[in-house]
Design an enzyme around this catalytic site. Structure first.
Site, PDB file in Angstrom:
ATOM      1  N   ILE A  92       8.768   6.944  16.592  1.00 27.19           N
ATOM      2  CA  ILE A  92       8.370   7.637  15.359  1.00 27.19           C
ATOM      3  C   ILE A  92       7.123   8.488  15.581  1.00 27.19           C
ATOM      4  CG2 ILE A  92       7.799   7.361  12.904  1.00 27.19           C
ATOM      5  CD1 ILE A  92      10.616   6.349  13.575  1.00 27.19           C
TER       6      ILE A  92
ATOM      7  N   ARG B  39      -8.499  -0.243   5.188  1.00 28.09           N
ATOM      8  CA  ARG B  39      -7.685   0.781   4.516  1.00 28.09           C
ATOM      9  C   ARG B  39      -6.403   0.182   3.955  1.00 28.09           C
ATOM     10  NH1 ARG B  39      -6.628   6.061   7.844  1.00 28.09           N
ATOM     11  NH2 ARG B  39      -5.447   6.304   5.935  1.00 28.09           N
TER      12      ARG B  39
ATOM     13  N   ARG C  65       1.494  14.400  13.159  1.00 26.87           N
ATOM     14  CA  ARG C  65       1.747  14.164  11.733  1.00 26.87           C
ATOM     15  C   ARG C  65       1.564  15.395  10.854  1.00 26.87           C
ATOM     16  NH1 ARG C  65      -0.698   8.613   9.730  1.00 26.87           N
ATOM     17  NH2 ARG C  65       1.054   8.776   8.302  1.00 26.87           N
TER      18      ARG C  65
ATOM     19  N   CYS D 283      -4.410  13.188  13.990  1.00 27.94           N
ATOM     20  CA  CYS D 283      -4.461  11.792  13.564  1.00 27.94           C
ATOM     21  C   CYS D 283      -4.407  10.914  14.804  1.00 27.94           C
ATOM     22  CB  CYS D 283      -3.260  11.524  12.664  1.00 27.94           C
ATOM     23  SG  CYS D 283      -3.008   9.830  12.214  1.00 27.94           S
TER      24      CYS D 283
ATOM     25  N   LYS E 117       0.840  -1.214   0.000  1.00 25.89           N
ATOM     26  CA  LYS E 117       0.000   0.000   0.000  1.00 25.89           C
ATOM     27  C   LYS E 117       0.872   1.260   0.000  1.00 25.89           C
ATOM     28  CE  LYS E 117      -1.551   1.580   4.100  1.00 25.89           C
ATOM     29  NZ  LYS E 117      -1.221   2.964   4.454  1.00 25.89           N
ATOM     30  N   ASN E 118       1.888   1.269   0.858  1.00 27.42           N
ATOM     31  CA  ASN E 118       2.652   2.506   1.012  1.00 27.42           C
ATOM     32  C   ASN E 118       3.647   2.746  -0.119  1.00 27.42           C
ATOM     33  OD1 ASN E 118       1.203   3.085   3.259  1.00 27.42           O
ATOM     34  ND2 ASN E 118       2.812   2.564   4.739  1.00 27.42           N
TER      35      ASN E 118
ATOM     36  N   ARG F 139      -4.288  10.785   4.893  1.00 33.14           N
ATOM     37  CA  ARG F 139      -3.247  11.823   4.924  1.00 33.14           C
ATOM     38  C   ARG F 139      -2.322  11.724   3.724  1.00 33.14           C
ATOM     39  NH1 ARG F 139      -3.293  13.521   9.971  1.00 33.14           N
ATOM     40  NH2 ARG F 139      -1.254  14.480   9.850  1.00 33.14           N
TER      41      ARG F 139
ATOM     42  N   ASP G 123       5.144   0.541  11.963  1.00 34.29           N
ATOM     43  CA  ASP G 123       3.914  -0.080  11.458  1.00 34.29           C
ATOM     44  C   ASP G 123       3.770  -1.542  11.890  1.00 34.29           C
ATOM     45  OD1 ASP G 123       3.187   2.261  10.269  1.00 34.29           O
ATOM     46  OD2 ASP G 123       3.783   1.696   8.242  1.00 34.29           O
TER      47      ASP G 123
HETATM   48  N1  EPU Z   1       6.936  14.609  10.496  1.00 37.98           N
HETATM   49  C1  EPU Z   1       6.987  15.955  10.744  1.00 37.98           C
HETATM   50  N2  EPU Z   1       6.842  16.804   9.693  1.00 37.98           N
HETATM   51  C2  EPU Z   1       6.637  16.379   8.426  1.00 37.98           C
HETATM   52  C3  EPU Z   1       6.574  15.007   8.171  1.00 37.98           C
HETATM   53  C4  EPU Z   1       6.725  14.145   9.244  1.00 37.98           C
HETATM   54  O1  EPU Z   1       7.173  16.373  11.892  1.00 37.98           O
HETATM   55  O2  EPU Z   1       6.504  17.233   7.520  1.00 37.98           O
HETATM   56  C5  EPU Z   1       7.075  13.654  11.619  1.00 37.98           C
HETATM   57  C6  EPU Z   1       5.814  12.836  11.840  1.00 37.98           C
HETATM   58  O3  EPU Z   1       4.862  13.505  12.641  1.00 37.98           O
HETATM   59  C7  EPU Z   1       6.352  11.581  12.467  1.00 37.98           C
HETATM   60  C8  EPU Z   1       7.720  11.420  11.791  1.00 37.98           C
HETATM   61  O4  EPU Z   1       8.050  12.697  11.257  1.00 37.98           O
HETATM   62  O5  EPU Z   1       6.519  11.789  13.840  1.00 37.98           O
HETATM   63  C9  EPU Z   1       7.768  10.391  10.675  1.00 37.98           C
HETATM   64  O6  EPU Z   1       6.682  10.585   9.818  1.00 37.98           O
HETATM   65  P1  EPU Z   1       6.709  10.226   8.268  1.00 37.98           P
HETATM   66  O7  EPU Z   1       6.567  11.487   7.497  1.00 37.98           O
HETATM   67  O8  EPU Z   1       7.877   9.373   7.961  1.00 37.98           O
HETATM   68  O9  EPU Z   1       5.372   9.390   8.121  1.00 37.98           O
HETATM   69  P2  EPU Z   1       4.439   9.407   6.849  1.00 37.98           P
HETATM   70  O10 EPU Z   1       5.272   9.585   5.650  1.00 37.98           O
HETATM   71  O11 EPU Z   1       3.308  10.329   7.085  1.00 37.98           O
HETATM   72  C10 EPU Z   1       4.588   6.857   6.297  1.00 37.98           C
HETATM   73  C11 EPU Z   1       3.620   5.728   6.185  1.00 37.98           C
HETATM   74  C12 EPU Z   1       3.113   5.365   7.566  1.00 37.98           C
HETATM   75  C13 EPU Z   1       4.302   4.974   8.426  1.00 37.98           C
HETATM   76  C14 EPU Z   1       5.327   6.119   8.460  1.00 37.98           C
HETATM   77  C15 EPU Z   1       6.590   5.784   9.224  1.00 37.98           C
HETATM   78  C16 EPU Z   1       2.684   6.062   3.979  1.00 37.98           C
HETATM   79  C17 EPU Z   1       1.519   6.422   3.155  1.00 37.98           C
HETATM   80  N3  EPU Z   1       2.529   6.124   5.305  1.00 37.98           N
HETATM   81  O12 EPU Z   1       3.857   7.934   6.877  1.00 37.98           O
HETATM   82  O13 EPU Z   1       2.249   4.242   7.399  1.00 37.98           O
HETATM   83  O14 EPU Z   1       3.888   4.697   9.740  1.00 37.98           O
HETATM   84  O15 EPU Z   1       5.692   6.472   7.121  1.00 37.98           O
HETATM   85  O16 EPU Z   1       7.201   4.674   8.677  1.00 37.98           O
HETATM   86  O17 EPU Z   1       3.730   5.708   3.457  1.00 37.98           O
HETATM   87  C18 EPU Z   1       0.472   2.804   7.927  1.00 37.98           C
HETATM   88  O18 EPU Z   1       0.645   2.251   6.828  1.00 37.98           O
HETATM   89  O19 EPU Z   1      -0.263   2.317   8.832  1.00 37.98           O
HETATM   90  C19 EPU Z   1       1.162   4.062   8.201  1.00 37.98           C
HETATM   91  C20 EPU Z   1       0.771   4.901   9.163  1.00 37.98           C
END
Ligand code: EPU
Length: 418
Positions: A328, A398, A121, A116, A22-23, A92, A306
């Site tokens: 994280i 999802r 996030r 969230c 998915k991701n 998101r 995850d």
């Molecule tokens: N963060 C910030 N600012 C940003 C972006 C992130 O402070 O602009 C913080 C977040 O709040 C978090 C950390 O950085 O504390 C890491 O967040 P990241 O951006 O890596 O997460 P994401 O890209 O929003 C993806 C996956 C998530 C997975 C995380 C961590 C997708 C669509 N989602 O989220 O997947 O948990 O990386 O590996 O790729 C899931 O599939 O259940 C899921 C939540």
């Protein structure tokens, strides 16, 4: 709202196939916005987040044809470069269209995600990066409006903290920028590498994906491509835990064992027997007695956040005390209280969960709070005595393709009720 009714106690045995990630699929779908030519993506998982992204792409101007696991996307022009609140609030990852839209048509209007279930996030790092590539960003009425009428230009962007979708978004923004972009402290997740491979097939010049420094030389335009999405390592990992927690014998087929190293190592330390009979299969034989093993979530190649909830379910059945540290997300322990309702002994202290085991679990009514928390409750229910009813399974829909059918085929007593 659908519920799962699960009667625990069966050891799961047999083969269980892995779907596409998915991701990895979500950014790949967004990447199709970068070209006016068709992009064909194979092994797209049939889950709700993917349908949400497809709906968003249709509104933006893509023609989307779905046939089984193959999705053909064609975006001759961008009709409406916008991701509305109605979609972003349900997913998101909709913010992944920000970079491609600014790159393709010089503007984008994307709703800011709200709070969230697992943490704040924000997407501030996506926005900061885009500004460094020359986009003008305004925020109003809950939306981000980005503009780069003369195109983006290359820059060095150092992420203050590692962000998976932030890295993907910026990589997609930079592929058609003038000059060179260097992304430092980039995410190394296999999903980032996979979308980079798709972009390279489309004509992008990207080096270093999978390392913390990614170099991108902007090109004039991108073309169509065909690409197969990588297997879902989180789904495969969830099934590995299912084998361990039910003391079963499961072969997880069609996965990439190389992506699951951190989990496999913990499962082995806990006493499960994990082997790799083929290049794309992992076999797990659960132990009669499990040992507690601490875990700290980290960015890839560390232990995935995850998989933290699923691992916690397992540790409720292990001998001793396991300390699970979540680094994280700040609020990713919602499953702990539900596991406690089933009999688990878990204490939360800041970003740590202290799990004492083994405590027998008994079936109960529980509520799924997010995608991976739901998976954790399914796993606990599979080994609990009696019947568990899990409410709000739309969370699990999802991101897990037909999970009840896959688990039923290997012996789980699980059914969906409306
Ligand atoms: N963060 C910030 N600012 C940003 C972006 C992130 O402070 O602009 C913080 C977040 O709040 C978090 C950390 O950085 O504390 C890491 O967040 P990241 O951006 O890596 O997460 P994401 O890209 O929003 C993806 C996956 C998530 C997975 C995380 C961590 C997708 C669509 N989602 O989220 O997947 O948990 O990386 O590996 O790729 C899931 O599939 O259940 C899921 C939540």
């Amino acid at each position: 709202m659908d519920k799962f009714v699960i009667t625990g106690g069966n050891a799961l045995t047999g083969e269980i196939p892995t779907s596409g990630s998915k991701n990895a699929a979500l950014p790949a779908l967004a990447a199709a916005l970068l070209t006016a030519e068709p992009v064909i993506l194979k092994r797209i998982p049939r889950v709700r987040d993917i349908r949400t992204m497809q709906r968003l792409l249709v509104d933006i101007g893509s023609l989307v044809q779905v046939e089984e696991e193959t999705v053909r996307l064609h975006t001759p022009q961008i009709v409406c470069p916008e991701a509305p609140y109605e979609l972003v609030k349900t997913m998101r990852a909709s913010s992944l269209v920000l970079g491609p839209l600014v790159a393709r048509c010089g503007r984008a209007r994307v709703s800011l995600p709200g709070g969230c279930a697992i943490g704040g996030r924000p997407i501030n790092l996506h926005i900061l990066g885009l500004e460094q590539l020359g986009a003008r960003i305004r925020q109003s009425h809950g939306y981000i409006e980005a503009e780069a009428p003369d195109g983006l230009h290359g820059a060095t962007v150092r992420f203050e903290r590692i962000t998976v979708t932030g890295t993907e978004d910026l990589m997609m923004a930079a592929v058609m920028a003038h000059g060179e972009t260097v992304l430092e402290n980039a995410a190394r997740e296999p999903e980032v590498t996979d979308v980079a491979e798709l972009l390279i097939k489309m004509g992008a010049r990207i080096e270093g994906a999978g390392t913390s420094t990614i170099r991108i030389q902007g090109v004039e335009r991108l073309g169509g491509a065909e690409h197969t999405i990588i297997p879902d390592r989180i789904e495969a990992g969830t099934f590995l835990v299912a084998g361990a927690i039910t003391a079963g014998d499961l072969a997880i087929t069609g996965c990439n064992p190389g992506h699951l190293g951190a989990l496999v190592s913990k499962l082995q330390q806990a006493g499960s027997d994990v082997t790799q009979p083929t290049g794309t299969t992992l076999r797990i034989r659960g132990a009669g007695k499990l040992l507690s093993v601490d875990v700290t979530t980290e960015e890839y190649p560390g232990f995935a956040t995850d998989l933290q909830a699923q691992y916690m379910a397992l540790m409720t059945q292990a001998e001793g005390i396991a300390i699970i540290t979540e680094t994280i997300f700040e609020n990713r322990f919602m499953h702990a209280q539900e596991l406690a309702r089933m009999g688990a002994n878990i204490r939360i202290s800041g970003n740590q969960a202290i799990v004492a085991g083994p405590h027998p679990l008994t079936g109960a009514g529980v509520i799924a709070s997010d995608l991976r928390a739901s998976a954790s409750l399914v796993l606990a229910a599979l080994m609990a005595r009696g019947e568990t009813v899990i409410d709000r399974v739309y969370h699990i829909d999802r991101g897990y393709e037909k999970i009840e059918a896959k688990l039923a085929r290997v012996g789980a007593k699980i059914r969906r009720v409306e």
